[in-house]
Scaffold this active site. Sequence first.
Site, mmCIF file in Angstrom:
data_model
loop_
_atom_site.group_PDB
_atom_site.id
_atom_site.type_symbol
_atom_site.label_atom_id
_atom_site.label_comp_id
_atom_site.label_asym_id
_atom_site.label_seq_id
_atom_site.Cartn_x
_atom_site.Cartn_y
_atom_site.Cartn_z
ATOM 1 N N LYS A 124 -3.047 2.062 -8.037
ATOM 2 C CA LYS A 124 -3.428 1.359 -9.259
ATOM 3 C C LYS A 124 -4.416 2.157 -10.104
ATOM 4 O O LYS A 124 -4.517 1.945 -11.306
ATOM 5 C CB LYS A 124 -3.965 -0.022 -8.911
ATOM 6 C CG LYS A 124 -2.839 -0.879 -8.341
ATOM 7 C CD LYS A 124 -3.235 -2.303 -8.113
ATOM 8 C CE LYS A 124 -2.052 -3.145 -7.689
ATOM 9 N NZ LYS A 124 -1.729 -2.991 -6.245
HETATM 10 C C1 LIG Z 1 -0.609 -3.473 -5.705
HETATM 11 C C2 LIG Z 1 -0.099 -2.806 -4.489
HETATM 12 C C3 LIG Z 1 1.253 -2.869 -4.134
HETATM 13 C C4 LIG Z 1 2.249 -3.691 -4.911
HETATM 14 O O1 LIG Z 1 2.499 -3.133 -6.177
HETATM 15 P P1 LIG Z 1 3.146 -4.060 -7.326
HETATM 16 O O2 LIG Z 1 3.055 -3.229 -8.553
HETATM 17 O O3 LIG Z 1 2.296 -5.285 -7.390
HETATM 18 O O4 LIG Z 1 4.532 -4.364 -6.904
HETATM 19 C C5 LIG Z 1 1.668 -2.162 -3.024
HETATM 20 N N1 LIG Z 1 0.806 -1.447 -2.287
HETATM 21 C C6 LIG Z 1 -0.504 -1.362 -2.596
HETATM 22 C C7 LIG Z 1 -1.405 -0.575 -1.722
HETATM 23 C C8 LIG Z 1 -1.000 -2.029 -3.702
HETATM 24 O O5 LIG Z 1 -2.291 -1.939 -4.018
#
Ligand SMILES: *Cc1c(COP(=O)(O)O)cnc(C)c1O
Length: 464
Positions: free
Chosen positions: A108
């Site tokens: 993210k």
């Molecule tokens: C947010 C997250 C996900 C899921 O991603 P999305 O975009 O919500 O589908 C998977 N793995 C980790 C480590 C995350 O932080």
Amino acid sequence: MRYVSTRGAAPPRRFGDTLLEGLAPDGGLYVPESFPRLELGALRGKSYTDLAGAVLQPFMDDVPGLAALIQRAYRAEVFGSDQITPLATLEPGLHLLRLANGPTLAFKDVAMQLLGELFASALARSGTSLNILGATSGDTGSAAEHALRGKRGIRVFMLSPHGRMSEFQRAQMYCLQDPNIHNLAVRGSFDDCQDLVKTVNADAPFKARYRLGAVNSINWARVAAQVVYYFKGYFAATRSDAQAVSFAVPSGNFGNIYAGYVARAMGLPVRRLILATNENDVLDEFFRTGRYRVRASAVATSSPSMDISRASNFERYVFDLVERDGARVKSLWQGLEASGEFDLSALRERIVESGFASGMSTHGDRLATIRQAYERHGVLVDPHTADGIKVGLEHREPGVPLICLETALPAKFAETIREALGREPERPPGFDGLEARPQRFELIERDAAVLKRRIAAIAGDDGA
Ligand SMILES: *Cc1c(COP(=O)(O)O)cnc(C)c1O
């Protein structure tokens, strides 16, 4: 580029407006009016920042100085190398795209670091301020806070499910002492947090008065920023633009894999987008059956960032599936509110054509995959990445390189690593003693009125 709402009843907007607005006024999500097609030949060999410029320019054509903002967001000092998202080859045809080398060790950061620059630049130009209201299952919140801490004109209110995050995740957020960061721990689940954000945003006068903005993955800027690394991974894993690849993506809110869908729509040769869920398998069920049945609440698992029962970005994909008929999307979501499900099994063929395959992974699968990756390839992967690898391998095809997305580093989820391997994951430099630092957060009830009062009290009467 103009943006339209998935519910079809909001006026088209420019990117700069959607950046600060979050949800469209008709309750839908903004999507670009069309997906630009890119010429692959002109992109191969570009640096991450040049590639980002080429991918993002058509989406963000009203942002002055975009290239400079990209340069500031994607620096080797922040992401560990100027590759930003380096590709590791585990064996011929099997790769790991490393997305988790940013400040909070989850993918993210890639979108959030750019979002921070976009917000700061837009607010500096308009001379206004913004109160970010967000919900996190663990990784979004810390990525947002680390991208926005200390930024002028921005205050962050981040809701997190009390007691549902790993100790490391909690510490990463709650140890921030910056005065513009406010952590609100909610007695409830991530879905409850997300509902609170929705409820508060639905109060239009409140939203306007306190200038509420969003950093959740409904923000188009985040989707767009994530499209870039699909191109990056593709070029790193292939020698020719004729080669198709598949991506395996551990999914929760459908933001990451939806960016892969957008990359495919822009001309990237993607054979399969392999969606992996954990025990919260709503999306897996949809891609197998065409039926979308949300659960009353998500169960807590050892891949907690995917503990989601309603995937917000999914609406963007369904919008395309029903041929961009906003009225149809609106009625599907009304049905969802009423009965908790809708059925698109009549569109099975279109669903398959759109490139998706899916599967689910359990706690036992997660442990086995972590062990297997360690023993066979010498890499230690986090539980979410393990879910992706497990399902990815089930759908692997000869002659089609498989790129598994690494969404977090194992250091964030030490408990599960200990259970799988009986050892501690390594911590990158700078994270020692994180959990022992003083924490700053406030516990609140699952109540929109309480939340509004807190925002009003902190933001003050002028809202800024
Ligand atoms: C947010 C997250 C996900 C899921 O991603 P999305 O975009 O919500 O589908 C998977 N793995 C980790 C480590 C995350 O932080």
